[in-house]
Design a protein around this motif. Sequence first.
Motif, PDB file in Angstrom:
ATOM      1  N   GLN A   1      -5.975   6.105   4.589  1.00  0.00           N
ATOM      2  CA  GLN A   1      -5.974   7.521   4.209  1.00  0.00           C
ATOM      3  C   GLN A   1      -5.649   7.687   2.733  1.00  0.00           C
ATOM      4  OE1 GLN A   1      -3.335   8.756   7.657  1.00  0.00           O
ATOM      5  NE2 GLN A   1      -4.237  10.684   7.040  1.00  0.00           N
ATOM      6  N   GLY A   2      -4.576   7.004   2.327  1.00  0.00           N
ATOM      7  CA  GLY A   2      -4.091   7.149   0.956  1.00  0.00           C
ATOM      8  C   GLY A   2      -5.128   6.685  -0.056  1.00  0.00           C
ATOM      9  N   TYR A   3      -5.690   5.489   0.185  1.00  0.00           N
ATOM     10  CA  TYR A   3      -6.629   4.938  -0.801  1.00  0.00           C
ATOM     11  C   TYR A   3      -7.946   5.703  -0.818  1.00  0.00           C
ATOM     12  CZ  TYR A   3      -3.575   1.131  -2.112  1.00  0.00           C
ATOM     13  OH  TYR A   3      -2.539   0.417  -2.612  1.00  0.00           O
TER      14      TYR A   3
ATOM     15  N   ASP B   1      -4.692   9.041  13.043  1.00  0.00           N
ATOM     16  CA  ASP B   1      -3.259   9.247  12.848  1.00  0.00           C
ATOM     17  C   ASP B   1      -2.726  10.298  13.832  1.00  0.00           C
ATOM     18  OD1 ASP B   1      -0.960   8.437  11.435  1.00  0.00           O
ATOM     19  OD2 ASP B   1      -0.957  10.335  10.350  1.00  0.00           O
TER      20      ASP B   1
ATOM     21  N   ARG C   1      -2.093   4.664   7.018  1.00  0.00           N
ATOM     22  CA  ARG C   1      -1.643   5.377   5.808  1.00  0.00           C
ATOM     23  C   ARG C   1      -2.339   4.804   4.587  1.00  0.00           C
ATOM     24  NH1 ARG C   1       3.351   5.109   7.999  1.00  0.00           N
ATOM     25  NH2 ARG C   1       3.813   3.274   6.763  1.00  0.00           N
ATOM     26  N   GLY C   2      -2.536   3.470   4.600  1.00  0.00           N
ATOM     27  CA  GLY C   2      -3.244   2.821   3.495  1.00  0.00           C
ATOM     28  C   GLY C   2      -4.669   3.334   3.377  1.00  0.00           C
TER      29      GLY C   2
ATOM     30  N   THR D   1       0.850   2.219   9.917  1.00  0.00           N
ATOM     31  CA  THR D   1       1.045   1.676   8.572  1.00  0.00           C
ATOM     32  C   THR D   1      -0.286   1.395   7.852  1.00  0.00           C
ATOM     33  OG1 THR D   1       3.109   0.790   9.384  1.00  0.00           O
ATOM     34  CG2 THR D   1       2.348  -0.041   7.267  1.00  0.00           C
TER      35      THR D   1
ATOM     36  N   LYS E   1      -8.234   8.845  -0.374  1.00  0.00           N
ATOM     37  CA  LYS E   1      -7.911  10.051  -1.160  1.00  0.00           C
ATOM     38  C   LYS E   1      -7.842   9.702  -2.661  1.00  0.00           C
ATOM     39  CE  LYS E   1      -5.287  13.795  -2.347  1.00  0.00           C
ATOM     40  NZ  LYS E   1      -5.974  14.913  -2.977  1.00  0.00           N
ATOM     41  N   LEU E   2      -7.166   8.575  -2.969  1.00  0.00           N
ATOM     42  CA  LEU E   2      -7.033   8.183  -4.376  1.00  0.00           C
ATOM     43  C   LEU E   2      -8.402   7.824  -4.974  1.00  0.00           C
ATOM     44  CD1 LEU E   2      -3.774   6.040  -4.310  1.00  0.00           C
ATOM     45  CD2 LEU E   2      -4.076   8.385  -5.123  1.00  0.00           C
TER      46      LEU E   2
ATOM     47  N   GLY F   1       1.393  10.806   7.130  1.00  0.00           N
ATOM     48  CA  GLY F   1       0.182  10.005   7.103  1.00  0.00           C
ATOM     49  C   GLY F   1      -0.659  10.336   5.877  1.00  0.00           C
TER      50      GLY F   1
ATOM     51  N   ASP G   1       0.840  -1.201   0.000  1.00  0.00           N
ATOM     52  CA  ASP G   1       0.000   0.000   0.000  1.00  0.00           C
ATOM     53  C   ASP G   1       0.868   1.242   0.000  1.00  0.00           C
ATOM     54  OD1 ASP G   1      -2.284  -1.504   0.020  1.00  0.00           O
ATOM     55  OD2 ASP G   1      -2.505  -1.452   2.209  1.00  0.00           O
TER      56      ASP G   1
ATOM     57  N   ARG H   1       2.190   6.923  -6.658  1.00  0.00           N
ATOM     58  CA  ARG H   1       1.196   7.921  -7.067  1.00  0.00           C
ATOM     59  C   ARG H   1       1.654   9.325  -6.661  1.00  0.00           C
ATOM     60  NH1 ARG H   1      -4.164   6.345  -8.677  1.00  0.00           N
ATOM     61  NH2 ARG H   1      -4.446   8.600  -8.617  1.00  0.00           N
TER      62      ARG H   1
ATOM     63  N   ASP I   1     -10.033  10.963  -5.769  1.00  0.00           N
ATOM     64  CA  ASP I   1      -9.405  11.582  -6.936  1.00  0.00           C
ATOM     65  C   ASP I   1      -9.766  10.843  -8.222  1.00  0.00           C
ATOM     66  OD1 ASP I   1      -8.264  13.339  -5.266  1.00  0.00           O
ATOM     67  OD2 ASP I   1      -6.185  12.630  -5.495  1.00  0.00           O
ATOM     68  N   ASP I   2      -9.628   9.477  -8.190  1.00  0.00           N
ATOM     69  CA  ASP I   2      -9.746   8.689  -9.411  1.00  0.00           C
ATOM     70  C   ASP I   2     -11.214   8.442  -9.798  1.00  0.00           C
ATOM     71  OD1 ASP I   2      -7.082   8.642  -9.090  1.00  0.00           O
ATOM     72  OD2 ASP I   2      -6.883   6.481  -8.781  1.00  0.00           O
TER      73      ASP I   2
ATOM     74  N   GLU J   1      -7.560  10.255   9.458  1.00  0.00           N
ATOM     75  CA  GLU J   1      -6.621  11.340   9.782  1.00  0.00           C
ATOM     76  C   GLU J   1      -6.627  11.618  11.279  1.00  0.00           C
ATOM     77  OE1 GLU J   1      -7.663  14.595   7.214  1.00  0.00           O
ATOM     78  OE2 GLU J   1      -6.776  13.568   5.488  1.00  0.00           O
TER      79      GLU J   1
ATOM     80  N   ILE K   1       1.027   4.000  -2.994  1.00  0.00           N
ATOM     81  CA  ILE K   1       0.709   5.406  -2.708  1.00  0.00           C
ATOM     82  C   ILE K   1       1.924   6.281  -2.977  1.00  0.00           C
ATOM     83  CG2 ILE K   1       0.168   6.994  -0.808  1.00  0.00           C
ATOM     84  CD1 ILE K   1      -1.663   4.659   0.255  1.00  0.00           C
TER      85      ILE K   1
ATOM     86  N   ILE L   1      -1.529  11.627   2.101  1.00  0.00           N
ATOM     87  CA  ILE L   1      -0.899  11.582   0.785  1.00  0.00           C
ATOM     88  C   ILE L   1      -0.501  12.994   0.318  1.00  0.00           C
ATOM     89  CG2 ILE L   1      -3.077  11.648  -0.508  1.00  0.00           C
ATOM     90  CD1 ILE L   1      -1.808   9.556  -2.403  1.00  0.00           C
TER      91      ILE L   1
END
Lengths: 158, 395
Positions: free
Chosen positions: B193-195, B226, B190-191, B187, B197-198, A131, A25, A32, B201-202, B223, A29, A133
């Motif tokens: 949060q990141g996904y 975190d 972050r996944g 860890t 957001k993606l 944390g 993951d 990206r 976006d996507d 968030e 990220i 992106i």
Amino acid sequence: MKEPTLVTSQNFPQSTILLVDDNEDDTYIFQRAWKAAGISNPLSVVGDGDQAIAYLRGTEPFDDRGQYGFPLIVLLDLNMPRKNGFEFLDWVRQQAALRFLTIEVLTSSMRPQDVERALELGANSFFVKPGKIDDLVSLLRVWHEHACQRVFVTLPFP
Amino acid sequence: MQDVERIANDWRILVLAPTGQDAALSVGFLQRAGFHAEACDSLEDLIGRLRVGCAALLMAEEALEPRTIQVLNCVLEQQPSWSDLPITLITTHRTEMEKVPKHRKIFAPGANVNVLERPFRPGTLVSTIEVALRARRRQYQIRDLLDERTRNLEQLERRVEERTADLLELNTHLESLVYTVAHDLRTPLRGIQGYSKLLLDDCGNMLDENGKRHLARIKAASERMDTLVIDLMAYGRIARSEIELAPVHMEEAWKAAVAQCETVIENRRAIVQSIPPFPRVQAHFPTLTQVLANLLNNALIFVPKNVAPEVSFWIEDAGNTHVRAWVRDNGIGIAPEHHERIFRLFERVETLKEPGTGVGLSIVRKGIERMRGKVGLESAPGKGSRFWIELPKAA
């Protein structure tokens, strides 16, 4: 005596950056964010210290230097299975030809002992994984801008 | 065997007479009366045996040369605290004119001396020696009690040391566990949060308003978690890091704290002022900075959205040895019944939309505790808060 190569802002954009991180993951990220930050350098990704060593040595499956370019900078996670970041650092600094290889730690650890140990083992700098992106993108922008201005020396390896 | 020998030494009577014959006579007499007596043929012999053990001394005045007396007094002075060796001194008959008893002239004032004047009956010697042995028995009891006390104390000390070592190890273990857990929690976070957001976006255009709202909530929740984990790690660091106290410029620590909060200050258009003078305090710079930054952060965020935060910082004397630093805000304030609670880990009382993690003030208290200071506040709902910290003045 093998000749050292100088890398400056002129040839920096062609230089490969190697990301060593086991978390898929995180690496997805990261890739990206790499694009979002507008960084054009080739980015290679391996999952642990053993693979990173194979990559540097150019042994299978990393024997095609066209596809797996020798890295100018290694971005290194610390917490990894098999060979972790510290062990990888230790190995690198024992290789004479890798003594100028730039290794920057990128990890979620904020333990003072970890920072100390990584720097003592020869890491060039230490970053904490953001944390969000968006924060990673801005970190990469600043990092890239700075890296472009630097002058690197690389020795042929192995 | 050793014990038997020790007991024999403990109960022997050492005899010093001017001639060997005199000594042998006395020893023979005492042994017939049931005592364990040993003749000493010189002063050196006496001192040597005395050091090993002895219940009482029997000596004739004639045996005492000035040198003997000096050495003997010296040995008597060096007795352990429980010991008051009984001495029986046999003297010749004195005239009535003598006011000061002879033994007072001979022995140091503390010596435990009983004088037997010649001529005396054998029974008198026996009872004198019996009295001396009775006294000595008491002294041995005290000696044994003292020995036992020392052994107990040593055992207790050893046990305290062992327990302390155990606790320290456990503490280190727990703290590193907190770190590992916090690290491992970040860890997957972050996944998430990141996904999210993606995904936004996507595939944002494929989601309806409801879907976007859910995604935004996932992102906000992760968030927040975190932040919580980061705060916990900061708390762990404050609680366990090595802290050495040194003179610190309060103004520098405050400036560093203000720099840490710059984003919030700008976003909230806050007015932050510090009012001199700023004395130096005995503190740990990074810890003090963290404490002040947390107090400042609270002062900035616990303010109604439509109000610009106003924060003041100043220092005043608190007695001769300490100073009190104040952080005053125009925030929502805290009811007095919550004043103690807010310093505990994860405790929150605020009702604002963007809540804190409940760790900030715990960090403040832990940091201040570790710098041997105090923390408190004056506040009421709607009246703002005035937090204070007290630290020793720098020498």
